[in-house]
Design a protein around this motif. Structure first.
Motif, short mmCIF file in Angstrom:
data_model
loop_
_atom_site.label_atom_id
_atom_site.label_comp_id
_atom_site.label_asym_id
_atom_site.label_seq_id
_atom_site.Cartn_x
_atom_site.Cartn_y
_atom_site.Cartn_z
N GLY A 192 0.81 -1.21 0.00
CA GLY A 192 0.00 0.00 0.00
C GLY A 192 0.84 1.26 0.00
O GLY A 192 0.50 2.25 -0.65
N GLU A 193 1.96 1.23 0.73
CA GLU A 193 2.80 2.42 0.85
C GLU A 193 3.77 2.58 -0.31
O GLU A 193 4.06 3.71 -0.74
CB GLU A 193 3.59 2.35 2.16
N PHE A 194 4.27 1.46 -0.84
CA PHE A 194 5.33 1.55 -1.85
C PHE A 194 4.98 0.84 -3.16
O PHE A 194 5.86 0.61 -3.99
CB PHE A 194 6.62 0.92 -1.30
N GLY A 195 3.71 0.52 -3.36
CA GLY A 195 3.31 -0.21 -4.56
C GLY A 195 3.74 0.47 -5.85
O GLY A 195 4.24 -0.20 -6.77
N ASP A 196 3.58 1.76 -5.94
CA ASP A 196 3.96 2.48 -7.16
C ASP A 196 5.47 2.39 -7.39
O ASP A 196 5.92 2.19 -8.52
CB ASP A 196 3.52 3.94 -7.09
N ALA A 197 6.24 2.58 -6.32
CA ALA A 197 7.70 2.51 -6.44
C ALA A 197 8.15 1.12 -6.84
O ALA A 197 9.07 0.96 -7.66
CB ALA A 197 8.35 2.92 -5.12
N ILE A 198 7.51 0.09 -6.27
CA ILE A 198 7.86 -1.28 -6.62
C ILE A 198 7.56 -1.52 -8.10
O ILE A 198 8.37 -2.10 -8.83
CB ILE A 198 7.09 -2.28 -5.74
N GLY A 199 6.40 -1.07 -8.55
CA GLY A 199 6.02 -1.26 -9.94
C GLY A 199 6.94 -0.56 -10.91
O GLY A 199 7.18 -1.05 -12.03
N ALA A 200 7.48 0.60 -10.51
CA ALA A 200 8.34 1.38 -11.40
C ALA A 200 9.82 1.02 -11.27
O ALA A 200 10.65 1.56 -12.00
CB ALA A 200 8.15 2.87 -11.10
N SER A 201 10.15 0.12 -10.35
CA SER A 201 11.56 -0.15 -10.06
C SER A 201 12.24 -1.06 -11.05
O SER A 201 13.47 -1.18 -11.05
CB SER A 201 11.69 -0.76 -8.65
N GLY A 202 11.48 -1.72 -11.90
CA GLY A 202 12.07 -2.65 -12.86
C GLY A 202 12.24 -4.03 -12.26
O GLY A 202 11.59 -4.38 -11.27
N ALA A 203 13.13 -4.81 -12.86
CA ALA A 203 13.30 -6.21 -12.45
C ALA A 203 14.26 -6.33 -11.29
O ALA A 203 15.24 -5.60 -11.19
CB ALA A 203 13.81 -7.03 -13.64
N TRP A 204 13.97 -7.31 -10.41
CA TRP A 204 14.78 -7.57 -9.23
C TRP A 204 15.46 -8.93 -9.34
O TRP A 204 14.95 -9.85 -9.97
CB TRP A 204 13.90 -7.59 -7.97
N ALA A 205 16.62 -9.04 -8.69
CA ALA A 205 17.30 -10.33 -8.56
C ALA A 205 17.91 -10.41 -7.17
O ALA A 205 18.24 -9.38 -6.57
CB ALA A 205 18.39 -10.50 -9.62
N VAL A 206 18.04 -11.61 -6.65
CA VAL A 206 18.69 -11.85 -5.36
C VAL A 206 19.88 -12.75 -5.61
O VAL A 206 19.72 -13.89 -6.07
CB VAL A 206 17.75 -12.49 -4.34
N ALA A 207 21.07 -12.24 -5.34
CA ALA A 207 22.30 -12.98 -5.64
C ALA A 207 23.28 -12.84 -4.48
O ALA A 207 23.14 -11.98 -3.61
CB ALA A 207 22.93 -12.46 -6.93
N GLY A 208 24.30 -13.68 -4.48
CA GLY A 208 25.32 -13.62 -3.44
C GLY A 208 26.53 -14.44 -3.84
O GLY A 208 26.63 -14.91 -4.98
N THR A 209 27.45 -14.61 -2.91
CA THR A 209 28.66 -15.37 -3.19
C THR A 209 29.13 -16.07 -1.93
O THR A 209 28.86 -15.61 -0.81
CB THR A 209 29.78 -14.47 -3.73
N TYR A 210 29.83 -17.19 -2.12
CA TYR A 210 30.45 -17.88 -0.99
C TYR A 210 31.94 -17.60 -0.89
O TYR A 210 32.51 -17.59 0.19
CB TYR A 210 30.24 -19.39 -1.11
N ASP A 211 32.57 -17.36 -2.06
CA ASP A 211 34.03 -17.25 -2.08
C ASP A 211 34.57 -16.03 -2.81
O ASP A 211 35.78 -15.80 -2.84
CB ASP A 211 34.63 -18.52 -2.70
N GLY A 212 33.70 -15.23 -3.40
CA GLY A 212 34.14 -14.06 -4.15
C GLY A 212 34.60 -14.39 -5.55
O GLY A 212 34.82 -13.48 -6.36
#
Length: 327
Positions: A192-212
């Motif tokens: 409700g508070e950030f729906g517009d910002a989420i919609g306009a933010s584009g695509a998201w990904a969640v990534a990380g590393t174990y060793d660099g």
């Protein structure tokens, strides 16, 4: 050791999960030589306020109506049981992780590689043992001689379904319902508070590393991405690629171009001992990462995003509550 991201562990498959087939349960159980004496019949449920039958990967199992002494022998269910404040008395020694202090309050019945001490486990006099069908299959017969043993099926990466399954075994279904309601309430508040910002933010990904030197990315059906989807975020195509083929969860530096389409990256930094010291900074400093559109726009947000419990999902929502105003 902290349970690793659910995606790779479960490409086993997420095992979590997690974390999909190789991370949280990177090592399958090695049955220890110090087993307890075996009998011809599985152990009977402890006496108490009656029994009930639950379904498991090995068929129906009769357990106490309200278990009072639970032992968990996999990597994911103890996290769920702690989160639900279930009567957990023993688990693998996962105390070395960043959030491992809680494991010091219970008895270790095995090490963080999954090797079980059956004598120690039997000494706890559990009324039910909970495990994972892949991680604990080799030890099942010996476990079942100690107490009724329920191995839950690890049929996918749906952490909510796994929570429901473990909660049913532990007699905590009502607690899950209240946790889910609280989670959904916060999701709706943020939408409700950030729906517009989420919609306009584009695509998201969640990534990380174990060793660099390599990196991982969560599939669209795994923990943090299910939270993003609940919020109405669009996921980068790489998330669906991993869902279709969990073997692509981990990748080389040369494959960082798969994140080109992500306008926002949540950088999963689990920290030592799960990762090597400085691994996150090393990867983020690499030109192949720092040149990504999200990095160039300053929209890479480090945090701890793995989700296998409602508590962890709530933590992700709290972190997103700080990130969303910056979009």
């Amino acid at each position: 050791m902290t349970p690793l991201p659910d995606s790779p562990r479960r490409s086993r498959a997420t095992g979590r999960g997690i974390a999909a087939a190789v991370l949280t349960s990177a090592a399958l159980l090695l049955v220890s030589a110090c087993g307890s004496a075996q009998t011809d019949e599985p152990a009977e449920p402890a006496a108490g306020d009656g029994t009930r039958t639950v379904q498991s990967a090995r068929g129906p199992v009769e357990i106490p109506e309200t278990p009072q002494r639970i032992v968990a022998v996999d990597y994911i269910s103890p996290e769920i049981l702690f989160d639900l404040e279930a009567p957990l008395v023993g688990a693998l020694d996962l105390s070395s992780g960043a959030d491992g202090e809680k494991y010091s309050t219970i008895t270790a019945v095995g090490n963080d590689s999954g090797e079980l001490n059956f004598e120690q486990l039997a000494g706890l006099d559990p009324d039910v043992i909970i495990g994972n069908e892949i991680e604990n299959e080799a030890a099942y017969d010996q476990l079942a001689q100690i107490a009724p043993t329920v191995l839950f099926s690890d049929g996918g990466t749906d952490w909510k379904a796994t929570v429901n399954t473990v909660a049913e075994i532990a007699g905590k279904t009502a607690d899950v319902q209240s946790r889910e309601q609280a989670y959904q309430t916060e999701v709706e508040r943020l939408r409700g508070e950030f729906g517009d910002a989420i919609g306009a933010s584009g695509a998201w990904a969640v990534a990380g590393t174990y060793d660099g030197a390599s990196w991982y990315v969560y599939g669209s059906d795994t923990g943090p991405n299910t939270v993003l989807t609940d919020l109405g975020a669009t996921l980068a195509p790489v998330a669906e690629e991993v869902r279709a083929d969990p073997n692509t969860f981990t990748r080389t530096l040369e494959q960082l171009d798969a994140l080109q389409s992500a306008q926002v990256i949540l950088f999963d930094d689990l920290g030592p001992p799960v990762t090597t010291e400085g691994a996150a900074a090393t990867l983020q400093a690499d030109p192949l990462f720092s040149g990504l559109p999200a990095a160039q726009a300053g929209k890479v947000y480090p945090g701890t995003y793995n989700v296998v419990t409602y508590g962890q999902a709530e933590s992700v929502l709290q972190q997103l509550a700080q990130i969303l105003p910056q979009l």
